[in-house]
Write a protein that holds these residues in place. Structure first.
Motif, mmCIF file in Angstrom:
data_model
loop_
_atom_site.group_PDB
_atom_site.id
_atom_site.type_symbol
_atom_site.label_atom_id
_atom_site.label_comp_id
_atom_site.label_asym_id
_atom_site.label_seq_id
_atom_site.Cartn_x
_atom_site.Cartn_y
_atom_site.Cartn_z
ATOM 1 N N SER A 28 2.985 -14.851 2.380
ATOM 2 C CA SER A 28 3.430 -14.634 3.758
ATOM 3 C C SER A 28 4.721 -15.315 4.139
ATOM 4 N N SER A 57 7.737 -13.882 2.784
ATOM 5 C CA SER A 57 8.347 -12.798 3.752
ATOM 6 C C SER A 57 8.422 -12.921 5.139
ATOM 7 N N THR A 69 6.868 -7.469 -2.329
ATOM 8 C CA THR A 69 5.707 -7.299 -1.766
ATOM 9 C C THR A 69 4.873 -5.858 -2.285
ATOM 10 N N ASN A 115 0.145 0.443 9.453
ATOM 11 C CA ASN A 115 0.915 -0.654 9.404
ATOM 12 C C ASN A 115 2.185 -0.779 10.217
ATOM 13 N N SER A 118 2.998 -2.807 13.361
ATOM 14 C CA SER A 118 4.115 -3.755 13.400
ATOM 15 C C SER A 118 5.070 -3.327 14.587
ATOM 16 N N ARG A 169 -4.727 -5.371 6.023
ATOM 17 C CA ARG A 169 -3.399 -5.375 6.025
ATOM 18 C C ARG A 169 -2.987 -5.262 7.530
ATOM 19 N N PHE A 181 -0.669 -8.824 7.563
ATOM 20 C CA PHE A 181 0.698 -8.522 7.117
ATOM 21 C C PHE A 181 1.301 -7.958 8.516
ATOM 22 N N GLN A 191 2.620 -10.106 11.475
ATOM 23 C CA GLN A 191 3.598 -10.852 11.540
ATOM 24 C C GLN A 191 5.035 -10.312 10.939
ATOM 25 N N ASN A 192 4.900 -8.957 10.591
ATOM 26 C CA ASN A 192 6.355 -8.572 9.693
ATOM 27 C C ASN A 192 6.890 -7.389 10.561
ATOM 28 N N SER A 206 6.439 -3.757 6.664
ATOM 29 C CA SER A 206 5.095 -3.420 6.704
ATOM 30 C C SER A 206 4.760 -2.301 5.798
ATOM 31 N N ASP A 222 4.488 -2.553 2.624
ATOM 32 C CA ASP A 222 3.228 -3.437 2.071
ATOM 33 C C ASP A 222 2.002 -2.626 2.075
ATOM 34 N N ASN A 249 -0.154 -1.480 -1.121
ATOM 35 C CA ASN A 249 -1.736 -1.708 -1.055
ATOM 36 C C ASN A 249 -2.354 -0.176 -1.339
#
Lengths: 196, 216
Positions: free
Chosen positions: B2, B5, B19, B65, B69, B126, B130, B133-134, B139, B142, B146
């Protein structure tokens, strides 16, 4: 409508259709919290209680609210909300009235919201079309079966601490293989009772 | 992970790539993080089920995500968990309704496990670790990584179980019944546990051989 008596469903949910060993639900907390018997028993007790209650509550809500208003498609979001709210409520209740029990079970309660065995039991109850009594039997049986499985696993893992496990298998891999052997043992009950 | 990124977007290309690699191998949700294995065990009796489940989870995790985000600036911190669950549940309902409408047999075969994507720790993990914060695009990458990592393991287990349990792959007979007796145990529950145990052990062995022990 499913005609199996509630008691048969209860027994089947413990041994032949064990929610963990046959339906793979609740694996995450099963692997994370099965290192010590005390922890396993505490978590098992919390799961039995929450699973029984939420299955009954969800049954009532599904048949009294969602079906009459034809909102069955909302079942996922309603069930997960009921489970989260119930766990929160139990946590506050237990903390306020029985501090001893709170220290024994309290730390496990937040973990239970994300335990898929709880949501899974509610979904199975809908798919198999259980009545209220059958749902209660199924919820209790599934909880007892899960607790039994995690307690057995904790016992085996404590013993396994002394054995020389090959390096790649150390940790989760050997735990999965052991669970497989346990599931095989439980398959010995197959044919005794069966629910589908 | 993290830390790197969190940088400004000058290195987006490299970040996106790392990522992606993280999700697929170094931080694979199933074999390294040991998350979301309920469905990995339950639906992998056939390769086709594994593919559909992998695709369903990938859709949910990418969209969840993205939404988390995009909303990360205006979600009050105290209720972020419930917001995440609501977002995830919405996309899971979409997937479930889609399967019911267009692929009823698959919906029956997957049973409650589509709904159980809600409690799949990968999606929640996730979003929490993730997407909060992104920025949105990273995101999504990511989530895609995943989802792919998860789907890949599901397909591997599906191949092992279908091949040895039924002698077929995607319904096509591979191991002829003339000389191979299908081992029903692989289709049943114990086979799933043992197959996943061995897959994780192989991943561990490869990582240990390359000297990057994760100590799992």
């Amino acid at each position: 409508m499913n005609a199996t008596p509630a008691l048969v469903i209860l027994i089947a949910a413990i041994v032949t259709n064990n929610i963990l060993l046959a339906n793979f639900l609740g694996m995450c907390s099963f692997l994370a919290c099965s290192r010590q018997i005390d922890t396993a028993l505490g978590l098992g007790a919390a799961v039995i209680f929450v699973l029984t209650c939420t299955t009954v509550i969800n049954h009532v809500i599904y048949h009294m609210v969602l079906v009459p208003w034809q909102m069955e498609y909302l079942q996922f979001i309603v069930f997960i909300a009921v489970i989260a709210a119930f766990v929160q409520f139990v946590e506050m209740f237990v903390e306020r009235f029985t501090p001893v029990l709170y220290y024994a079970l309290g730390i496990f309660l937040p973990l239970i919201t994300v335990n898929c065995a709880i949501l899974g039991a509610s979904l199975f109850m809908i798919i198999r079309d259980y009545t209220l009594a059958q749902s209660a039997g199924f919820g209790l049986g599934a909880g007892l079966g899960w607790a039994l499985a995690i307690a057995l696993m904790a016992g085996i893992r404590q013993k396994m601490g002394y054995s020389d496990v090959p390096r790649p298998f150390q940790g989760v891999a050997i735990a999965m293989v052991v669970t497989g052997v346990m599931a095989m043992a439980f398959m010995g009950f197959a044919g005794m009772v069966d629910i589908q | 992970m993290s830390d790197s990124s969190m940088n400004a977007c000058g290195l987006c290309q490299g970040e996106g790539l790392s990522t992606l690699k993280d999700g697929l191998w170094h931080n694979n949700p199933i074999s390294i993080q040991i998350l979301g294995i309920c469905s990995a065990l339950a639906v992998t009796t056939r390769v086709i089920n594994s593919l559909v489940m992998g695709a369903a989870l990938m859709f949910v995790i990418v969209m969840a995500n993205l939404s988390v985000s995009v909303l990360r600036g205006i979600t009050p911190r105290r209720i972020r968990m419930i917001a995440e669950v609501a977002i995830i549940a919405t996309f899971v309902i979409l997937v479930d309704q889609f399967l019911r409408a267009f692929w009823w047999e698959m919906s029956l075969a997957l049973g409650p496990y589509v709904g159980l994507i809600i409690t799949n720790c990968i999606v929640m993990g996730r979003a929490e670790a993730f997407a909060l914060q992104n920025p949105p695009v990273l995101s999504m990458v990511d989530g895609l990584a995943n989802g792919l990592g998860y789907g890949a393991i599901l397909v591997i287990i599906g191949i092992i179980r279908e091949l040895f349990g039924a002698g077929t792959l995607l319904g096509v007979t591979v191991l002829s019944p003339e000389w191979y007796t299908p081992n029903q145990l692989m289709i049943l529950a114990p086979g799933a546990f043992v197959a996943l145990g061995f897959v994780i052990a192989v991943f561990n062995a490869i990582n240990q051989f390359r000297g990057e022990d994760n100590g799992s």
